[in-house]
Write an enzyme that holds these catalytic residues in place. Structure first.
Site, mmCIF file in Angstrom:
data_model
loop_
_atom_site.group_PDB
_atom_site.id
_atom_site.type_symbol
_atom_site.label_atom_id
_atom_site.label_comp_id
_atom_site.label_asym_id
_atom_site.label_seq_id
_atom_site.Cartn_x
_atom_site.Cartn_y
_atom_site.Cartn_z
ATOM 1 N N ASP A 7 0.892 -1.167 0.000
ATOM 2 C CA ASP A 7 0.000 0.000 0.000
ATOM 3 C C ASP A 7 0.928 1.213 0.000
ATOM 4 O O ASP A 7 1.561 1.519 1.004
ATOM 5 C CB ASP A 7 -0.879 -0.037 1.263
ATOM 6 C CG ASP A 7 -1.660 1.259 1.478
ATOM 7 O OD1 ASP A 7 -1.657 2.123 0.582
ATOM 8 O OD2 ASP A 7 -2.267 1.397 2.560
ATOM 9 N N ASP A 43 -12.652 5.815 2.994
ATOM 10 C CA ASP A 43 -11.213 5.790 3.292
ATOM 11 C C ASP A 43 -10.736 7.193 3.687
ATOM 12 O O ASP A 43 -10.592 8.073 2.836
ATOM 13 C CB ASP A 43 -10.482 5.292 2.025
ATOM 14 C CG ASP A 43 -8.973 5.181 2.219
ATOM 15 O OD1 ASP A 43 -8.454 5.685 3.235
ATOM 16 O OD2 ASP A 43 -8.315 4.588 1.338
#
Ligand code: AMP
Length: 589
Positions: free
Chosen positions: A9, A170
């Protein structure tokens, strides 16, 4: 043996690397105990390259030698300057990827050559291509680029539960994205995405920094903004306070020897309550909710079409975020996968599938029940003493500890009863009472004396409930041994008995912002009895809708008698309330 492919990520604020080994998803520690690498690079005094925490530490003092948030520049042809040299965004990102690769190799004891990297759903082809190039510069073969919401859905295993639609919310340090995804037979399709590239937890820190600088200006007539080192320390203090406010009702922004004025050291110590903090950040959260609706309409859907909300990004740990989402969308968001690590885990799961392995399950211990206490609060337009205040919500990963603030309601109140419930109903009396205790010996203070109640649940299901008088530190607590296993199954009969007992004793509970007492003055007793009478009437009226004709008549009579007696003596009111409580009991409330 399957080949090694790691998942990365590559975030704006933080990055992580994960792998699946022996069927388990593992986020690899950057240093022992820390699995998050700040996405910053810098050049140290001696010319050496700094990546991660070290670069973050020097950023405030030497921004000209440091680069952060490079992800926002990916896909641009412009270069960034670091210590007087030009670098492309790909090169800076490659430094982060290279560090993660080294960390993974050291941990695994094997070379790592392949990677799955995640990118935001809205990334253009040019931005995706730049991410691929960053991987190549770091010496990695990018076997796939996947969307962050897709990775999140993989980590939450949402795709295993049949066809459904999820909203992936998010909120990271510096960016906010919301995506609507369609999940069907292991295929995740992003239907729409919306967000703000400059909104995140760092803005919440800024609000706390302003709060502290205002305090210092008023108290010491000093402008901290002129002192970069002090500002850097304040930044850390603000983030630490913010994190505390996610589980506690108060936090203190404190830094000793923050500055000097006329040779005198200035220490910072200022308390901020969660209520004050929530007021500061509410406009940001409202903005994210607007984005949620834009994403929904972009997908041609309404709230009713959404089956679940998945939380991603460290700032979603903020209780106000979860509360507002629940209010707005009418469902409790899923937060059981660590929001900082969720995307990296999803990337690793995708990597394992590409490598030919089995898609693993993310194993997490969560509490299957909600635990909380009760307090006096508005309920259906009336003050009601048994409003349920959940502290630990169902599906929260354990171990967990959560605190909430309450206050006394009477001047000179020396005791407060703390009731511990398991359940979901906003009326605590419809939940299962699993324990209670009294905190006594409170200081002689006017109404509003604050108490902090903490629920700590460990992996063995041991629930410890503590109540602390904020000003004196006086503490009382209770330990409930098997809070999770003991109260499973149908305990309604016991709950009913307890409810009956409670009505019999006329012993109220405590609610933010007020708490009841067992030692009140006569006029307080009178008021309290009337509050309880109101609650009882409320409860009886709610039952009316479900009662048969005969029972309804009895209920209406019982309610009338209580109403008539509220102006009368306490003794007569109590007799009427007991009769109505009995009626409720027999009507199987
Ligand atoms: P991410 O970019 O997803 O790693 O998220 C980082 C952001 O989450 C930073 O602003 C952190 O300060 C914030 N954060 C981390 N833990 C918490 C917490 N417990 N409560 C509120 N914000 C948090």
């Amino acid at each position: 043996m399957t080949e090694i492919i790691v998942g990365i990520d590559l975030g704006t604020t933080n990055s992580e690397v994960a792998i699946v080994r022996e069927g388990r998803v593992e986020v690899i520690p950057v240093v022992p105990g820390v699995r998050i690498l700040p996405s910053l690079v810098g050049v140290a005094d001696d010319g050496s390259l700094l990546v991660g925490e070290a670069a973050r530490n020097q950023y405030a003092l030497h921004p000209e030698r440091s680069v952060r948030s490079i992800k926002r520049r990916m896909g641009e042809f412009a270069s960034v300057q670091m210590a007087g040299k030009d670098y492309s965004p790909q090169e800076i990102s490659a430094m982060i990827l290279r560090r993660l690769r080294d960390i993974a190799e050291a941990h695994l004891g094997e070379p790592v050559g392949k990677v799955v990297i995640t990118v935001p759903a809205y990334f253009s082809d040019a931005q995706r291509q730049a991410t691929r190039e960053a991987g190549e510069i770091a010496g990695l073969e990018v076997v796939r680029i996947i969307n962050e919401p897709t990775a999140a859905a993989l980590a939450y295993e949402s795709c295993h539960s049949g066809a459904r639609k999820a909203l992936v919310y998010d909120l990271g340090g510096g960016t906010f994205d919301v995506s609507v995804v369609n999940l069907e037979s292991d295929v995740v399709e992003v239907l729409s995405s919306h967000g703000n590239n400059h909104l995140g937890g760092d803005d919440f820190d800024q609000k706390l920094i302003s709060f502290a600088t205002d305090h210092l200006r008023e108290r010491h007539d000093i402008d901290v903004g002129q002192h970069p080192l002090a500002m850097a320390r304040l930044q850390h203090a603000a983030e630490a306070a913010k994190i505390i406010l996610s589980s506690e009702p108060y936090a203190t922004l404190s830094e000793e020897y923050l500055l000097e004025k006329d040779g005198v050291p200035i220490h910072l110590s200022v308390e901020v309550s969660r209520n004050e903090y929530e007021e500061m950040i509410e406009p940001y959260i409202a903005e994210t909710l607007d984005a949620v609706h834009i994403a929904l309409s972009g997908a041609g859907l309404t709230v009713a079409d959404i089956n679940e909300i998945l939380l991603v990004g460290g700032a979603t740990r903020t209780p106000l975020v979860q509360r507002r989402l629940e209010q707005e969308l009418g469902m409790q968001p899923r937060a059981e996968v660590d929001p900082d690590l969720c995307v990296a885990m999803g990337a690793a799961i995708q990597a394992a599938v590409i490598a030919g392995g089995q898609a693993p399950t993310v194993l997490i211990d969560v509490t299957p029940y909600t635990f909380g206490t009760s307090a006096l609060e508005y309920f259906n337009g009336q003050m009601y003493p048994f409003c349920f205040v959940p502290l630990i919500r169902k599906n929260t990963p354990i171990p967990v500890s959560r605190s909430e603030g309450f206050c006394t309601i009477f001047d000179g109140q020396s005791k407060v009863d703390i009731h511990v419930y398991q359940g979901e109903d906003p009326d605590a009396l419809n939940n299962i009472e699993i324990g209670r205790f009294t905190i006594e010996g409170l200081r002689d203070a006017p109404a509003g004396n604050p108490l902090v109640t903490t629920f700590s649940l460990d992996v063995n299901g041991i629930l410890e409930v503590t109540s602390r008088e904020k000003e004196t530190g006086l503490v009382h607590s209770i330990t409930i041994d098997n809070a999770i296993s003991r109260f499973t199954g149908d305990k309604l009969a016991e709950a009913r008995e307890r409810i009956d007992g409670l009505f019999g004793e006329q012993e109220g509970a405590d609610r933010q912002p007020v708490a009841t007492t067992t030692e009140a003055s006569p006029s307080d007793d009178r008021r309290r009895l009337r509050v309880e009478a109101g609650a009882l009437i409320e409860k009886a009226e709610r039952l009316l809708a479900r009662a048969g004709t005969e029972d309804a008549e009895d209920l209406v009579n019982g309610i009338e008698v209580v109403k008539n007696q509220t102006e009368g003596s306490d003794a007569d009111l109590k007799v009427a309330m007991d009769a109505l409580a009995d009626l409720l009991y027999y009507l199987d409330v």
